[in-house]
Design an enzyme around this catalytic site. Sequence first.
Site, PDB file in Angstrom:
ATOM      1  N   HIS A  55    -132.288  88.045 -53.631  1.00 52.62           N
ATOM      2  CA  HIS A  55    -132.972  86.829 -53.162  1.00 52.62           C
ATOM      3  C   HIS A  55    -134.429  87.147 -52.828  1.00 52.62           C
ATOM      4  O   HIS A  55    -134.752  87.642 -51.753  1.00 52.62           O
ATOM      5  CB  HIS A  55    -132.248  86.271 -51.936  1.00 52.62           C
ATOM      6  CG  HIS A  55    -132.877  85.028 -51.383  1.00 52.62           C
ATOM      7  ND1 HIS A  55    -132.370  84.370 -50.281  1.00 52.62           N
ATOM      8  CD2 HIS A  55    -133.972  84.311 -51.753  1.00 52.62           C
ATOM      9  CE1 HIS A  55    -133.120  83.320 -50.006  1.00 52.62           C
ATOM     10  NE2 HIS A  55    -134.108  83.276 -50.893  1.00 52.62           N
ATOM     11  N   HIS A  57    -138.665  85.663 -54.305  1.00 50.23           N
ATOM     12  CA  HIS A  57    -139.333  84.653 -55.111  1.00 50.23           C
ATOM     13  C   HIS A  57    -140.438  85.198 -56.000  1.00 50.23           C
ATOM     14  O   HIS A  57    -140.741  84.611 -57.043  1.00 50.23           O
ATOM     15  CB  HIS A  57    -139.899  83.557 -54.211  1.00 50.23           C
ATOM     16  CG  HIS A  57    -138.838  82.829 -53.454  1.00 50.23           C
ATOM     17  ND1 HIS A  57    -138.129  81.773 -53.979  1.00 50.23           N
ATOM     18  CD2 HIS A  57    -138.329  83.039 -52.205  1.00 50.23           C
ATOM     19  CE1 HIS A  57    -137.239  81.359 -53.107  1.00 50.23           C
ATOM     20  NE2 HIS A  57    -137.337  82.101 -52.015  1.00 50.23           N
ATOM     21  N   HIS A 196    -130.264  76.396 -45.492  1.00 49.80           N
ATOM     22  CA  HIS A 196    -131.152  75.278 -45.121  1.00 49.80           C
ATOM     23  C   HIS A 196    -130.296  74.103 -44.633  1.00 49.80           C
ATOM     24  O   HIS A 196    -130.288  73.030 -45.223  1.00 49.80           O
ATOM     25  CB  HIS A 196    -132.018  74.877 -46.312  1.00 49.80           C
ATOM     26  CG  HIS A 196    -133.032  75.918 -46.668  1.00 49.80           C
ATOM     27  ND1 HIS A 196    -134.245  76.019 -46.022  1.00 49.80           N
ATOM     28  CD2 HIS A 196    -133.002  76.919 -47.588  1.00 49.80           C
ATOM     29  CE1 HIS A 196    -134.928  77.036 -46.538  1.00 49.80           C
ATOM     30  NE2 HIS A 196    -134.191  77.599 -47.481  1.00 49.80           N
ATOM     31  N   HIS A 217    -130.238  83.885 -45.852  1.00 47.56           N
ATOM     32  CA  HIS A 217    -131.125  84.351 -44.762  1.00 47.56           C
ATOM     33  C   HIS A 217    -130.623  83.900 -43.381  1.00 47.56           C
ATOM     34  O   HIS A 217    -131.173  82.998 -42.755  1.00 47.56           O
ATOM     35  CB  HIS A 217    -132.590  83.991 -44.983  1.00 47.56           C
ATOM     36  CG  HIS A 217    -132.932  82.627 -45.459  1.00 47.56           C
ATOM     37  ND1 HIS A 217    -132.448  81.473 -44.888  1.00 47.56           N
ATOM     38  CD2 HIS A 217    -133.759  82.217 -46.449  1.00 47.56           C
ATOM     39  CE1 HIS A 217    -132.953  80.430 -45.495  1.00 47.56           C
ATOM     40  NE2 HIS A 217    -133.741  80.850 -46.456  1.00 47.56           N
ATOM     41  N   ASN A 220    -132.247  81.980 -40.131  1.00 48.41           N
ATOM     42  CA  ASN A 220    -133.396  81.175 -40.554  1.00 48.41           C
ATOM     43  C   ASN A 220    -132.930  79.895 -41.228  1.00 48.41           C
ATOM     44  O   ASN A 220    -132.041  79.908 -42.069  1.00 48.41           O
ATOM     45  CB  ASN A 220    -134.287  81.977 -41.495  1.00 48.41           C
ATOM     46  CG  ASN A 220    -134.878  83.203 -40.815  1.00 48.41           C
ATOM     47  OD1 ASN A 220    -134.482  84.330 -41.080  1.00 48.41           O
ATOM     48  ND2 ASN A 220    -135.805  82.982 -39.908  1.00 48.41           N
ATOM     49  N   ALA A 221    -133.546  78.770 -40.841  1.00 48.20           N
ATOM     50  CA  ALA A 221    -133.241  77.446 -41.402  1.00 48.20           C
ATOM     51  C   ALA A 221    -131.793  77.043 -41.161  1.00 48.20           C
ATOM     52  O   ALA A 221    -131.117  76.516 -42.038  1.00 48.20           O
ATOM     53  CB  ALA A 221    -133.576  77.385 -42.895  1.00 48.20           C
ATOM     54  N   ARG A 228    -121.602  77.839 -26.822  1.00 46.40           N
ATOM     55  CA  ARG A 228    -120.821  76.604 -26.944  1.00 46.40           C
ATOM     56  C   ARG A 228    -120.936  75.974 -28.330  1.00 46.40           C
ATOM     57  O   ARG A 228    -120.101  75.154 -28.699  1.00 46.40           O
ATOM     58  CB  ARG A 228    -121.262  75.584 -25.885  1.00 46.40           C
ATOM     59  CG  ARG A 228    -120.859  75.985 -24.471  1.00 46.40           C
ATOM     60  CD  ARG A 228    -120.976  74.815 -23.498  1.00 46.40           C
ATOM     61  NE  ARG A 228    -120.580  75.223 -22.166  1.00 46.40           N
ATOM     62  CZ  ARG A 228    -121.423  75.652 -21.231  1.00 46.40           C
ATOM     63  NH1 ARG A 228    -122.714  75.715 -21.505  1.00 46.40           N
ATOM     64  NH2 ARG A 228    -120.989  76.024 -20.042  1.00 46.40           N
ATOM     65  N   ASP A 275    -136.667  88.309 -49.675  1.00 45.42           N
ATOM     66  CA  ASP A 275    -137.194  86.935 -49.677  1.00 45.42           C
ATOM     67  C   ASP A 275    -138.704  86.955 -49.921  1.00 45.42           C
ATOM     68  O   ASP A 275    -139.445  86.105 -49.416  1.00 45.42           O
ATOM     69  CB  ASP A 275    -136.868  86.213 -48.375  1.00 45.42           C
ATOM     70  CG  ASP A 275    -136.948  84.686 -48.513  1.00 45.42           C
ATOM     71  OD1 ASP A 275    -136.908  84.190 -49.647  1.00 45.42           O
ATOM     72  OD2 ASP A 275    -137.058  83.996 -47.481  1.00 45.42           O
TER      73      ASP A 275
END
Length: 380
Positions: A55, A57, A196, A217, A220-221, A228, A275
């Site tokens: 992963h 880009h 995401h 990831h 993150n997102a 709880r 990433d």
Amino acid sequence: MRTVRGMIYTDKMCFEPGGITIDEDRIAKIVCFTEEELTKEEKETYILPGLVDTHFHGCAGFDFCDGTAEAMCTIASYELTHGITTITPATMTLAEDTLMDICAACSAAVETEVLKENVPLCDILKGIYLEGPFISMEKKGAQNPAYIHKPDMEMLDRLQQAAKGLIKIAVIAPETEGAMDCIREGKGKYRFSIAHTCADYETAKEAIEAGATHVTHLYNAMPPFTHRKPGVIGAAAEDTQTEVELICDGIHIHPSVVKSTFKLFGANRVVLISDSMMATGMEDGEYALGGQPVQVRGNRALLADGTIAGSATNLYDCMRTAIGMGVPMEDAVRAATINPAVAVGLADECGSLIEGRKADILIADKEFRLQEVIKGGKTI
């Protein structure tokens, strides 16, 4: 024929003294020694499999989503020279026509292109990681909201057809309309990763039971892990088959959380990813990710609103950073080699040093600085 000697990362997931004989492009033999049989220099030499980045880009000024053979070859060359010998680069959230063009360009490139290092692109670029468009608007991160699309199996099939089967992982926000049906329908045909997302614990657990086997990831997102509201992180921790990605660039996740994640999930389920975006390996300045401008300073990449936009660190350096954070060396290597290979279904091809397999081998010094990259028996 050549033999390299030192502390070898074996299929026992630890370093052991020994030697590897390379015959043309293959590992011909692996022999175990006692430490007394190694010289002092050999005892301080680490031999490990080529890394697998599932992963990322881009790098070296190019983005996978540029969709050109030049971009894909430049990216693969950079990765190769930095110890990453197998890659499945990631798309972004883009229009279907654009994603179709990228997938088609990738499938064409791996059939024809050869790197400047005289290595066929298909020996390195083994798949596509589809990050978007099936994501949550609320947790879009650095993804372009204009192209977010509800989960659509027919669209995914069209993209896979254009990619000629190269899509290895498709990300999905399980709380979005149609997501659960998509996961159930695609189980066995696609590897789905929760990403995401605003999913709570119950929704994430349902998605995992439906067939999602991966989390993109981690931290993150997605909603935070609290006592709880355990959310995606808690649901993934409970399922012993679910793998989770970590970005260990020193920016995305605190060292304490990195170490705690290895303890919570176990070293066999953590997948280190970079990433990385196109600025990796480049000078500070303005770049782009998914068509959006990104400011890069050091290893920090940010959108104009301050959102982290990928990393500017390659996977080998992420692995070294994880070790520097206190992750045991053997665990960090595992998370950057065999674990990602398993996650994308490539464990029979890469990620391990095994007799008969392609000789994708890294040699590092006692500080884990990369000294030599061997790809298919050839020193790069």
